[in-house]
Design a protein around this motif. Structure first.
Motif, mmCIF file in Angstrom:
data_model
loop_
_atom_site.group_PDB
_atom_site.id
_atom_site.type_symbol
_atom_site.label_atom_id
_atom_site.label_comp_id
_atom_site.label_asym_id
_atom_site.label_seq_id
_atom_site.Cartn_x
_atom_site.Cartn_y
_atom_site.Cartn_z
ATOM 1 N N TYR A 28 0.823 -1.203 0.000
ATOM 2 C CA TYR A 28 0.000 0.000 0.000
ATOM 3 C C TYR A 28 0.856 1.252 0.000
ATOM 4 N N ALA A 29 0.298 2.303 -0.558
ATOM 5 C CA ALA A 29 0.896 3.613 -0.411
ATOM 6 C C ALA A 29 0.764 4.033 1.056
ATOM 7 N N ASP A 30 1.741 4.788 1.538
ATOM 8 C CA ASP A 30 1.707 5.215 2.930
ATOM 9 C C ASP A 30 0.445 6.015 3.250
ATOM 10 N N SER A 31 -0.044 6.753 2.276
ATOM 11 C CA SER A 31 -1.194 7.634 2.495
ATOM 12 C C SER A 31 -2.490 6.872 2.766
ATOM 13 N N VAL A 32 -2.542 5.587 2.406
ATOM 14 C CA VAL A 32 -3.779 4.819 2.586
ATOM 15 C C VAL A 32 -3.595 3.632 3.522
ATOM 16 N N LYS A 33 -2.374 3.385 3.937
ATOM 17 C CA LYS A 33 -2.083 2.222 4.778
ATOM 18 C C LYS A 33 -2.904 2.290 6.067
ATOM 19 N N SER A 57 -12.538 5.204 6.540
ATOM 20 C CA SER A 57 -12.018 6.468 7.097
ATOM 21 C C SER A 57 -11.576 7.415 5.993
ATOM 22 N N LEU A 58 -12.430 7.597 5.029
ATOM 23 C CA LEU A 58 -12.084 8.412 3.872
ATOM 24 C C LEU A 58 -11.874 9.868 4.243
#
Length: 121
Positions: free
Chosen positions: A60-65, A85-86
């Protein structure tokens, strides 16, 4: 040849959830890694998540992990992206891609048409 069709996008409030699907045609889908990318207005297409052909290995990208989960059902030729948790910064067109590797969008051969996700604050 694989054709990909995304669905499940929409408008949601911050803190909410959405589930995206990527339906694939062609029997070779189970042989390919599958990824999700996204593109916000005025920005480049960025990596979100990738899953191996067997559905075990993920990244995953860190921004969505910790908020997004990628999965797949090879029996149904379908991939998924569960988004929890958008945040407003998740607003983008989301694309699924197949037959590639890693986080580089240029490494993928097949792409869907995209589905819009909009998160309101």
């Amino acid at each position: 040849q694989v054709q990909l069709v995304e669905s499940g996008g929409g408008l949601v409030q911050a803190g909410g959830s959405l589930s995206l699907s990527c339906a694939a045609s062609g029997r070779a889908f189970s042989m390919y890694a599958m990824a999700w990318f996204r593109q916000a207005p005025g920005k480049g297409r960025e990596f979100v998540a990738v899953i191996g052909s067997g559905g075990i290995s993920t990244s995953y990208a860190d921004s969505v992990k910790g908020r997004f989960t990628i999965s797949r059902d090879n029996a149904k030729n379908t991939g998924y992206l569960q988004m929890n948790s958008l945040k407003p910064e998740d607003t983008a067109v989301y694309y699924c891609a197949a037959n590639g590797y890693g986080t580089n969008r240029h490494a993928y051969d097949y792409w869907g048409q995209g589905t819009q996700v909009t998160v309101s604050s």
